[in-house]
Design a protein around this motif. Structure first.
Motif, short mmCIF file in Angstrom:
data_model
loop_
_atom_site.label_atom_id
_atom_site.label_comp_id
_atom_site.label_asym_id
_atom_site.label_seq_id
_atom_site.Cartn_x
_atom_site.Cartn_y
_atom_site.Cartn_z
N THR A 4 0.83 -1.21 0.00
CA THR A 4 0.00 0.00 0.00
C THR A 4 0.86 1.26 0.00
OG1 THR A 4 -0.12 -0.10 2.41
CG2 THR A 4 -1.96 -1.09 1.20
N LYS A 5 2.15 1.08 -0.37
CA LYS A 5 3.11 2.19 -0.31
C LYS A 5 2.64 3.40 -1.11
CE LYS A 5 7.17 1.87 -2.33
NZ LYS A 5 7.38 3.15 -3.04
N ASP A 6 2.06 3.16 -2.29
CA ASP A 6 1.67 4.26 -3.17
C ASP A 6 0.33 4.90 -2.79
OD1 ASP A 6 3.96 3.67 -4.55
OD2 ASP A 6 2.94 2.47 -6.08
N LEU A 7 -0.34 4.30 -1.79
CA LEU A 7 -1.61 4.88 -1.34
C LEU A 7 -1.34 5.97 -0.31
CD1 LEU A 7 -3.91 1.75 -0.88
CD2 LEU A 7 -4.05 3.48 -2.66
N SER A 8 -2.11 7.04 -0.36
CA SER A 8 -1.93 8.14 0.58
C SER A 8 -2.77 7.91 1.84
CB SER A 8 -2.33 9.45 -0.08
OG SER A 8 -2.54 10.45 0.89
N ALA B 84 1.35 10.68 -5.89
CA ALA B 84 1.62 9.98 -7.15
C ALA B 84 2.46 10.85 -8.08
CB ALA B 84 0.30 9.61 -7.83
N HIS B 85 2.17 12.16 -8.11
CA HIS B 85 2.90 13.11 -8.96
C HIS B 85 4.37 13.19 -8.55
CE1 HIS B 85 3.46 16.79 -11.39
NE2 HIS B 85 4.24 17.16 -10.40
N ASN B 86 4.60 13.29 -7.23
CA ASN B 86 5.97 13.44 -6.74
C ASN B 86 6.78 12.14 -6.79
OD1 ASN B 86 5.54 16.13 -6.26
ND2 ASN B 86 5.13 15.89 -4.06
N LEU C 76 -9.13 12.45 -12.94
CA LEU C 76 -8.64 12.34 -14.32
C LEU C 76 -7.13 12.48 -14.36
CD1 LEU C 76 -11.36 14.34 -16.32
CD2 LEU C 76 -10.83 11.91 -16.54
N TYR C 77 -6.59 13.37 -13.51
CA TYR C 77 -5.13 13.55 -13.47
C TYR C 77 -4.46 12.30 -12.88
CZ TYR C 77 -0.52 15.57 -12.82
OH TYR C 77 0.84 15.79 -12.87
N LEU C 78 -5.12 11.71 -11.86
CA LEU C 78 -4.61 10.49 -11.25
C LEU C 78 -4.60 9.36 -12.28
CD1 LEU C 78 -3.64 9.75 -8.37
CD2 LEU C 78 -5.91 8.80 -7.94
N LYS D 77 0.56 6.69 -17.19
CA LYS D 77 1.95 7.08 -17.48
C LYS D 77 2.97 6.18 -16.75
CE LYS D 77 4.77 11.34 -17.49
NZ LYS D 77 4.80 12.73 -17.01
N TYR D 78 2.72 5.95 -15.45
CA TYR D 78 3.70 5.24 -14.63
C TYR D 78 3.39 3.76 -14.44
CZ TYR D 78 5.20 10.01 -13.59
OH TYR D 78 5.63 11.30 -13.70
N GLY D 79 2.16 3.35 -14.74
CA GLY D 79 1.80 1.93 -14.68
C GLY D 79 1.58 1.38 -13.28
#
Lengths: 84, 84
Positions: free
Chosen positions: A32-36, B26-28, B74-76, B82-84
């Motif tokens: 769940t690392k990518d979850l905020s 996700a962006h960072n 939509l950005y997510l 983009k990053y998969g």
């Protein structure tokens, strides 16, 4: 059954069902690392308020959708706390 | 301003704001592996329907909240593709 009720019910089904694949993914992968964490916490409080809002307007789609989403969100929060 | 409007606005603010830290993360990090693509897609369609539902009931909190959440979603989705 009027069209607005159908749209609301469809909206409710989609935004509620949306969290199921996320919960299943987190449950199965144990990642769940990518979850905020902040997202999970804010969503939890927000969903509780949406339920009150739905109750005030006697809107079944809002009440049902947010109640189920809340349960999924709480389990996601548990997984996030567990796996970090 | 009545209490139901305040609860709805708070609910809207929280569930909308909830997606911001997820998008920023996700962006960072440029990592979206743990995010579910199916969640992003279902949320997008669901949010569009919620906007119609809000329009039908002239509910400003529902319309505003879901419009902003839709943009974040939509950005997510873009980052996930983009990053998969």
């Amino acid at each position: 059954m009027d069209i607005v009720f159908i749209i609301g019910s469809l909206a409710a089904t989609l935004t509620t069902a949306a969290f199921l694949p996320q919960v299943i993914k987190a449950h199965n992968s144990k990642h769940t690392k990518d979850l905020s964490m902040v997202m999970c916490v804010l969503l939890t409080f927000g969903l509780i308020l949406w339920i009150f809002y739905g109750l005030a307007y006697s809107s079944l789609p809002i009440i049902l959708a947010n109640s189920i989403t809340l349960l999924l969100c709480l389990y996601l929060l548990y997984l996030k706390v567990k796996y970090g």
